[in-house]
Design an enzyme around this catalytic site. Structure first.
Site, PDB file in Angstrom:
ATOM      1  N   SER A  76       0.892  -1.222  -0.157  1.00 47.39           N
ATOM      2  CA  SER A  76      -0.015   0.125   0.013  1.00 47.39           C
ATOM      3  C   SER A  76       0.758   1.261  -0.014  1.00 47.39           C
ATOM      4  CB  SER A  76      -1.079   0.066   1.126  1.00 47.39           C
ATOM      5  OG  SER A  76      -1.971  -0.634   0.952  1.00 47.39           O
ATOM      6  N   LYS A  79       0.655   3.213  -3.129  1.00 46.82           N
ATOM      7  CA  LYS A  79      -0.667   4.147  -3.405  1.00 46.82           C
ATOM      8  C   LYS A  79      -0.439   5.685  -3.488  1.00 46.82           C
ATOM      9  CE  LYS A  79      -3.852   0.469  -1.643  1.00 46.82           C
ATOM     10  NZ  LYS A  79      -4.382   0.172  -0.621  1.00 46.82           N
ATOM     11  N   TYR A 203      -2.330  -2.865 -10.626  1.00 43.25           N
ATOM     12  CA  TYR A 203      -2.437  -2.627  -9.477  1.00 43.25           C
ATOM     13  C   TYR A 203      -1.413  -3.725  -8.566  1.00 43.25           C
ATOM     14  CZ  TYR A 203      -3.926  -2.644  -4.609  1.00 43.25           C
ATOM     15  OH  TYR A 203      -4.087  -2.466  -3.264  1.00 43.25           O
ATOM     16  N   TYR A 255      -4.606   3.207   7.295  1.00 48.94           N
ATOM     17  CA  TYR A 255      -5.865   2.233   7.549  1.00 48.94           C
ATOM     18  C   TYR A 255      -6.986   2.968   8.512  1.00 48.94           C
ATOM     19  CZ  TYR A 255      -2.634  -0.943   5.306  1.00 48.94           C
ATOM     20  OH  TYR A 255      -1.856  -1.411   4.697  1.00 48.94           O
ATOM     21  N   VAL A 273       1.093  -3.856   4.017  1.00 46.30           N
ATOM     22  CA  VAL A 273       0.951  -4.995   4.744  1.00 46.30           C
ATOM     23  C   VAL A 273       2.344  -5.709   4.648  1.00 46.30           C
ATOM     24  CG1 VAL A 273      -1.455  -5.325   4.699  1.00 46.30           C
ATOM     25  CG2 VAL A 273      -0.053  -6.075   2.690  1.00 46.30           C
TER      26      VAL A 273
HETATM   27  N1  GLU Z   1      -1.391  -5.389  -2.485  1.00 43.08           N
HETATM   28  C1  GLU Z   1      -2.202  -5.404  -1.165  1.00 43.08           C
HETATM   29  C2  GLU Z   1      -3.844  -5.541  -1.447  1.00 43.08           C
HETATM   30  O1  GLU Z   1      -4.253  -4.985  -2.296  1.00 43.08           O
HETATM   31  C3  GLU Z   1      -1.895  -4.154  -0.580  1.00 43.08           C
HETATM   32  C4  GLU Z   1      -2.698  -4.010   0.884  1.00 43.08           C
HETATM   33  C5  GLU Z   1      -1.771  -2.987   1.779  1.00 43.08           C
HETATM   34  O2  GLU Z   1      -0.643  -2.925   1.777  1.00 43.08           O
HETATM   35  O3  GLU Z   1      -2.702  -2.312   2.549  1.00 43.08           O
HETATM   36  O4  GLU Z   1      -4.631  -6.269  -0.507  1.00 43.08           O
END
Ligand code: GLU
Length: 429
Positions: A76, A79, A203, A255, A273
């Site tokens: 994430s 992002k 993604y 989060y 994550v």
């Molecule tokens: N590739 C992970 C997903 O889409 C990233 C999630 C994350 O790091 O929060 O679930």
């Protein structure tokens, strides 16, 4: 990079910053609770003992301790950077029509879409990030090109060639039903036009780009530095884009623990994550911490502890209200027919306001006013503009105004001269 001072002393003085970071690492090493992310099988195999901290200043000095050359996937943490790429490409208005900036208050993989507008709540949750990925480049851009575009963009931010972890990529693909469902829903709502499957695959590849914590801190420092990569000096992101990205990180980067994080730590951040946390202190630092075990909200257990301590011990909370103990007007002296006004510190709105209010109150038993900027360290656009405005008002009162600005802090030499403000070159007595 700032010019280094030419010193004669060639002894062994070492900056203590690395020692501070090492102490932080050792104090938190035993706090090894939490679980590795298991929904991506490859991440469940990460070594839970890995632990590293890195910091990069906007001047480009990087400090790191612990496992600083171990690579992990951005997940994430990709992002905010993908959002920056899309904003740079399409502008804020276009992006705002398609992806919101409100915290969702829900888990990162929730299917949250605003009812009226069909927009995902923000670009930091999966549904928003998949939308952002799908909006990159053109509608019919092949998925592979989009992936390559982002890999290359992330590499410019890190200042070295980054690669994709194929094992993590294929591992996530096998368990990504929920992300694929989001892709199809977004496509169904016409948020993007490309093929849903390819967009979600892209993604997932963006999340699988590998960095070490030094890279992460340099990427953060780029956001912190108005988009200028502090090592290469390349303007990778526009300043207003960096501001937009950081603003969203504040409300939605951690989060559904983002509110608590901001109150406790006060540093715009994004976690992933894989166990990394990216932190960005505007105008000062990029920070990266990595340790794979996560708490119930999905944030690295050691990472959270390190950031809390960093913020407390080094005074990094951006909401700290401790005022600096200097006044913007250092001294006012009259020498013959001249009134010399010595300024100091940084020239931005609040200091400029203080200066202007003092200029308003002064008694002018003189014909000339000299504004001495020798001790002003820097000025932003607003500070320059306000001071110049004040100087024009003094002129309108019939005073001769001169500026002593040996370091050209105001950078308006030409326009000041055109405006009849006399530019003094030499130091006043
Ligand atoms: N590739 C992970 C997903 O889409 C990233 C999630 C994350 O790091 O929060 O679930």
């Amino acid at each position: 990079m700032a010019p280094s001072l030419l010193l004669r002393y060639c002894g062994g003085m070492k900056s203590p910053v690395t020692d501070y970071l090492n102490e932080l690492l050792e104090r938190n090493r035993n706090h090894d609770g939490g679980e590795r992310a298991s929904y991506i099988p490859e991440l469940a195999r990460a070594n839970p003992h890995r632990f590293g901290i890195a910091m990069t200043t906007v001047e480009g000095r990087t400090y790191s301790v612990g496992d600083d050359n171990i690579e992990f996937t951005l997940q994430s943490m990709s992002k905010p950077f993908a959002y920056a790429a899309a904003l740079d490409m399409h502008g804020k208005e276009y992006m705002s029509e398609r992806v919101g900036v409100e915290p969702s208050g829900e888990a990162f993989n929730e299917l949250s879409i605003e009812e009226d507008s069909n927009r995902p709540d923000n670009p930091m949750i999966n549904v928003g990030a998949i939308a952002v990925h799908g909006l990159l480049l053109e509608k019919d851009t092949p998925s592979q090109e989009r992936i390559e575009y982002l890999r290359e963009f992330f590499s410019r931010l890190a200042g070295r060639e980054l690669t994709i972890d194929q094992d993590v990529f294929t591992s996530e693909l096998e368990t990504a039903e929920r992300n694929f469902a989001m892709g199809h829903m977004l496509k169904g709502l016409s948020v993007f036009d490309g093929p849903a499957h390819g967009v979600v695959e892209g993604y997932i590849a963006q999340c699988a780009v590998k960095v070490n914590i030094r890279d992460l801190s340099v990427m953060g420092a780029t956001l912190s530095n108005g988009g200028i990569q502090p090592h290469t000096r390349e303007q990778v992101i526009e300043p207003l884009v960096a501001r937009q990205v950081l603003s969203v990180m504040v409300s939605a980067g951690m989060y559904d623990a983002s509110g608590t994080w901001f109150a406790d730590v006060g540093i715009p951040a994004k976690s992933g994550v894989s166990g990394g946390i990216l932190g960005v202190l505007p105008g000062q630092l990029g920070l990266g911490v990595f340790s794979p075990s996560l708490d119930a909200k999905g944030n690295s257990v050691r990472g959270i502890r390190v950031f809390k301590e960093l913020s407390d011990r080094m005074g990094l909370h951006i909401m700290d209200t401790e005022a600096y103990s200097y006044h913007a007007v250092r001294a006012v002296r009259q020498v013959g027919d001249e009134l010399i006004i010595e300024l100091q510190g940084r020239l931005e709105f609040s200091n400029a306001e203080e200066i202007l209010s003092q200029l308003e109150e002064l008694e002018y038993n003189c014909t000339d006013v000299v504004i001495d900027l020798t001790r002003v360290s820097e000025a932003n656009r607003v500070g320059r503009h306000m001071l110049l405005d004040g100087l024009h008002r003094l002129q309108e009162e019939g005073l001769q105004v001169s500026l002593l600005d040996p370091d050209n802090i105001l950078k308006f030499k030409n326009s000041a001269q055109d405006d009849g403000i006399h530019y003094l070159r030499s130091q006043q007595k």
